[in-house]
Design a protein around this motif. Structure first.
Motif, PDB file in Angstrom:
ATOM      1  N   ASN A   4       0.849  -1.185   0.000  1.00 60.65           N
ATOM      2  CA  ASN A   4       0.000   0.000   0.000  1.00 60.65           C
ATOM      3  C   ASN A   4       0.889   1.240   0.000  1.00 60.65           C
ATOM      4  N   PHE A   5       0.915   1.952  -1.120  1.00 60.89           N
ATOM      5  CA  PHE A   5       1.802   3.099  -1.271  1.00 60.89           C
ATOM      6  C   PHE A   5       1.498   4.186  -0.244  1.00 60.89           C
ATOM      7  N   GLU A  36      11.927   8.455  -0.634  1.00 58.28           N
ATOM      8  CA  GLU A  36      12.029   7.616   0.550  1.00 58.28           C
ATOM      9  C   GLU A  36      11.416   6.230   0.361  1.00 58.28           C
ATOM     10  N   ILE A  37      10.716   6.021  -0.745  1.00 55.72           N
ATOM     11  CA  ILE A  37      10.013   4.756  -0.977  1.00 55.72           C
ATOM     12  C   ILE A  37      10.501   4.141  -2.287  1.00 55.72           C
ATOM     13  N   THR A  38      10.844   2.882  -2.260  1.00 56.89           N
ATOM     14  CA  THR A  38      11.192   2.168  -3.485  1.00 56.89           C
ATOM     15  C   THR A  38      10.387   0.885  -3.568  1.00 56.89           C
ATOM     16  N   LEU A  39      10.235   0.377  -4.771  1.00 58.75           N
ATOM     17  CA  LEU A  39       9.620  -0.931  -4.941  1.00 58.75           C
ATOM     18  C   LEU A  39      10.647  -2.005  -4.614  1.00 58.75           C
ATOM     19  N   ALA A  40      10.186  -3.069  -4.003  1.00 56.44           N
ATOM     20  CA  ALA A  40      11.069  -4.202  -3.775  1.00 56.44           C
ATOM     21  C   ALA A  40      11.518  -4.732  -5.129  1.00 56.44           C
ATOM     22  N   ASP A  41      12.804  -4.925  -5.281  1.00 67.19           N
ATOM     23  CA  ASP A  41      13.330  -5.425  -6.552  1.00 67.19           C
ATOM     24  C   ASP A  41      13.063  -6.922  -6.646  1.00 67.19           C
TER      25      ASP A  41
END
Length: 334
Positions: A4-5, A36-41
């Motif tokens: 949840n972004f 401050e937020i990245t998607l899990a690779d």
């Protein structure tokens, strides 16, 4: 970690807009509009690593097609007969492959799928959908009436798109149905047939997002079921020999592998309708969208002027993404 972004954003002590997104040519991978937020690779996630290292399929082409259909049969037989499913069915290849296998299973008496409601988003694909339903022997289907004003109710401020995503991510395509009563079933993500792992895992698929929309839909609905994203099927699509991948085929305007699969389930002779969406924006909705952006904190903070003609003509374009992020995400969080 969360899917949840907004939930992630409100937990951050500070939020910094990632200005790379102001470049219309920027292609994000694991970045998001907030630094401050990245998607899990996915490359660091063990199950997907298995797909990345998947050895190339060594059998012949005909055996490969049969194995894909056999895997789909097994996956579809796991549908819970006590639940209700809404099958988002287009006129394209992916939907035909899934419903064609379902029809085979029903004819063999292995499942009834009476708890599945086949659902077409709108009238542009209606004739093909009717033909597919007739061929499969289905009468449990609905074609959404998209003739009314503001047909999909997009362009509203209170439906967050969950990142730098277009207003198509707001489409309430389920019409008058209550999505919380259904598990969302979709044949989408046929991109797995077209791209190798490295290209597919970071790509934007059918929903014009990188996977965020699937998580969001699963929360709007009672759950989600994507047969083409099941591990059993992905194991095969990611192992497809390069020589077979994304070979153009004129019969449906799709790749040869999916076209051949459609032929095997007996749905190749039905013409493919051109898919488009009748947003039917009213002038009042257009004015509202313009006013929401013009008064937005994002515009004040970053001085970005939108091309409003493009906003309404190019639903998945940069202006659509900027409007949606500014009005439904940034405005709520900053």
């Amino acid at each position: 970690m969360s899917d949840n972004f907004t939930e992630l954003a409100v937990k951050q002590p500070t939020l910094t807009f990632n200005e790379q997104y102001l470049n219309p040519r920027f292609k994000d991978r694991t970045e998001t509009p907030f630094e401050e937020i990245t998607l899990a690779d996915p490359a660091n996630y063990a199950p997907t690593l298995e797909f990345a290292r998947q050895p190339e399929f060594q059998g012949d082409y005909e055996s490969y097609l049969e194995l894909i259909l056999e895997r789909l049969r097994s996956v579809l037989l796991t549908l819970d007969p006590s639940e209700k499913y809404l099958f988002s069915h287009s006129s394209g290849a992916d939907s035909r492959i899934v419903s064609g296998v379902m029809a085979q299973l029903r004819r063999e008496g292995l499942a009834s799928f009476d708890n599945v409601l086949f659902y077409c988003w709108g009238r542009p694909e209606a004739e093909a959908l009717k033909g597919i339903m007739k061929a499969g022997g289905w009468d449990n289907f609905i074609i959404n009436d998209d003739s009314k004003p503001d047909a999909f109710d997009v362009g509203v401020p209170d439906f967050p798109v969950g990142g730098w995503n277009p207003y198509t991510s707001q489409m309430k395509f389920w019409g008058d149905l209550d999505p919380s009563e259904y598990i969302f079933l979709s044949g989408a993500e046929g991109e797995t047939f077209m791209r190798p792992y490295e290209a597919w895992v970071h790509s934007r698929g059918f929903f014009v997002e990188r996977g965020e929309s699937i998580h969001r839909l699963c929360n709007i609905f009672k759950g989600g079921f994507f047969p083409l994203l099941s591990y059993d099927v992905l194991e095969l699509t990611m192992a497809m020999p390069k020589a077979w991948r994304n070979v153009k085929d004129p019969r449906m305007g799709r790749d040869k592998v999916r076209t051949d699969l459609v032929e095997r389930v007996g749905l190749l002779d039905i013409p493919v309708d051109q898919a488009y969406y009748n947003f039917n924006f009213t002038e009042a909705r257009k004015r509202q969208m313009v006013e929401l952006y013009q008064s937005s904190k994002f515009r004040r903070d970053h001085g970005v002027e939108l091309d409003f003609d493009d906003l309404f003509q190019n639903a998945n374009g940069w202006n659509s993404r900027c409007w949606s992020f500014a009005v439904t995400v940034y405005e709520q969080l900053m």
